[in-house]
Scaffold this active site. Structure first.
Site, PDB file in Angstrom:
ATOM      1  CG  ASP A   1       0.065  -0.171   2.357  1.00 14.13           C
ATOM      2  OD1 ASP A   1       1.049  -0.129   2.398  1.00 14.13           O
ATOM      3  OD2 ASP A   1      -0.806  -0.446   3.738  1.00 14.13           O
TER       4      ASP A   1
ATOM      5  CG  HIS B   1      -2.195  -7.777  -2.109  1.00 11.44           C
ATOM      6  ND1 HIS B   1      -3.203  -7.332  -2.484  1.00 11.44           N
ATOM      7  CD2 HIS B   1      -2.035  -6.797  -1.242  1.00 11.44           C
ATOM      8  CE1 HIS B   1      -4.425  -6.756  -1.838  1.00 11.44           C
ATOM      9  NE2 HIS B   1      -3.068  -5.897  -1.258  1.00 11.44           N
TER      10      HIS B   1
ATOM     11  CG  ASP C   1       1.232 -16.119  -9.326  1.00  9.60           C
ATOM     12  OD1 ASP C   1       1.272 -14.588  -8.004  1.00  9.60           O
ATOM     13  OD2 ASP C   1       2.232 -15.984  -9.996  1.00  9.60           O
TER      14      ASP C   1
ATOM     15  CD  GLU D   1       0.225  -6.178   0.923  1.00 12.03           C
ATOM     16  OE1 GLU D   1      -0.247  -5.084   1.914  1.00 12.03           O
ATOM     17  OE2 GLU D   1      -0.862  -7.090   2.229  1.00 12.03           O
TER      18      GLU D   1
END
EC number: 3.2.1.4
Length: 484
Positions: free
Chosen positions: A77, A402, A453, A462
């Protein structure tokens, strides 16, 4: 001798590698450090090697009229959470301190990564008297968007702790990071080292004087993302342990003693630092032969007995392929952190010709090294599905991680802002990420050694800075040719 042979025989199958040759540990070490360039926030330097990233977060801190640019985004993020960032910094510094001589040219890259974090942490600690800034960015809004850090338009809210809103956990971890880093720079930049240590002392005193959990002070701004589930006394012990190592001041030894024995965990992470503190303090018992720290050596060995397979007190599960399995979400963070402690404690044992017992089994250093090597090799591709969980290492690695910046067109190719929702078209596609985040280690496989995946599977797909930071030490150990 019988008990030792029996112990080794019992878990030898877990330690035997399925591959014909060792992975290229030097390549993995280099890539594990390169990864941090992909997580950088702030103005990027000319020497930036991960070229699909650009400068971002250039107004961070302006909401509080301070400069809080720099540092790292924690994972996939665009938020800067200081608790895991400081832990990342501490582990990178510990890696450099213990294994720097084995890193070769990568030691300078480790220092660069450490300084990128400590420059930011110094700003957080020194910008406003009586306050410690502990994060930038609204995670609740950020996580509703899928956009690049270069053009994010979510609020860059600033969070802090103070005497009236304490955060001993994040403060003590920040102190640990600064103190550990001060030793890394002691011989190469003495002025910077002194600044780091002086700031570490101030922040540690703040953590001690105003005790409380930052989760209570900041609530939904840090929870459930990085709640201090273990409380803050583990960080107080951890932070004081690092100040003790950096200063040898008995004040910190007395403070550690006042905290009592602490928990007996079977885990080590950005949240729970007890095991790390025990291993760090056991160094004084073993290398310095200081009997005042004998209880921490015993606690470190009790922890290791909970990790070793077939130890009478083992509480650690292993997959059929031989991977430690602690928790479903981002399991590799625990694997790399625990592997670091195993390798480091084995190093102390070898230096002092020390052994210990798990029940009737005699534990020798090579038992720890063998288990560490098995975990490292598994992560690098020696596993049932032959998947390297380090991006860009070998030909078979996670392609749909991610990670916002990795999954979206680079700013160089498309400078127009994608907006909060514009990136979800890329998020839901089955196409591989267009930008390879070289060196990133993802959350890892499930308990059946499987890995789907899928980009939306953040528990497994992530990456995070603290997964990599703890992996640097073991990689340096094996890159130097230490397989036993």
């Amino acid at each position: 001798m019988t008990s030792l042979f029996f112990f080794v025989l019992l878990f030898s199958s877990l330690l035997i590698s399925n591959g014909d040759a060792n992975p290229n540990y030097k390549e993995a070490l280099s890539k594990s450090l390169l990864f941090f360039q992909g997580q950088r926030s702030g103005p990027l330097p000319r020497g930036q090697q991960i070229s699909w990233r650009a400068s971002s977060g250039l107004s961070d801190g302006s909401a509080a009229h301070v400069d809080l640019t720099g540092g790292y985004y924690d994972a996939g993020d665009n938020v800067k959470f200081n608790l895991p960032m400081a832990f990342t910094t501490t582990m990178l510094s510990w890696s450099a301190l213990e294994y720097g001589k084995r890193m070769g040219p990568e030691l300078e890259n480790a220092r660069v990564n450490i300084r990128w974090a400590t420059d930011y942490l110094l700003k957080c600690a020194r910008a406003t008297p009586g306050k410690l800034y502990v994060g930038v960015g609204d995670p609740n809004v950020d996580h509703k968007c899928w956009e690049r850090p270069e053009d994010m338009d979510t609020p860059r809210t600033v969070y802090s702790v103070s005497a009236s809103n304490p955060g001993s956990d994040v403060a003590a971890e920040t102190a640990a990071a600064l103190a550990a880093a001060s030793m890394v720079f002691r011989k190469v930049d003495s002025k910077y080292s002194r600044l780091l240590l002086a700031t570490a002392k101030d922040v540690m005193q703040f953590a001690i004087q105003y005790q409380g959990a930052y989760s209570d002070s900041l609530s939904s701004s840090v929870c459930p993302f990085y709640c201090s589930y273990s409380g803050y006394k583990d960080e107080l012990m951890w932070g004081a342990s690092w100040l003790l190592r950096a200063t040898n001041n008995p004040y910190y030894a007395n403070f550690i003693k006042s905290l009592g024995g602490g928990d007996q965990p079977d885990i080590f992470s950005w949240d729970n630092k007890y095991a790390g503190a025990y291993v760090l303090l056991s160094r004084r018992a073993l290398l310095n032969k200081d009997s005042n720290f004998e209880q921490y050596k015993q606690a470190a060995e009790n922890f290791i007995c909970k990790i070793l397979p077939d130890s009478p007190s083992s509480s650690t599960q292993y997959t059929q392929g031989g991977l430690m399995y602690k928790l479903p979400q981002s399991n590799l963070q625990y694997v790399t952190s625990i592997t670091f402690l195993l390798t480091t404690y084995a190093k102390y044992m070898k230096a002092t010709k020390h052994t210990f017992n798990c029940g009737s089994s005699v534990i020798v250093p090579n038992a720890l090294i063998s288990l560490s090597k098995r975990q490292v090799d598994y992560i690098l591709g020696d596993n049932p599905i032959k998947m390297s969980y380090m991006v860009g290492f070998s030909s078979n690695f996670p392609k749909r991680i991610h990670h916002r910046a990795s999954s979206l067109p680079s700013h160089a190719l498309r400078s127009q802002s994608l907006g909060c929702n514009g990136g979800f078209q890329s998020f839901y596609t089955q196409n591989p990420n267009p930008n390879i985040l070289t060196g990133a280690i993802v959350g890892g496989p499930n308990q059946n050694d499987g890995y789907p995946d899928q980009r939306d599977d953040y528990s497994h797909a992530e990456p995070a800075t603290y997964i990599n930071a703890a992996f640097v030490g073991p990689l340096a150990y094996f890159a130097a040719g230490r397989s036993t």
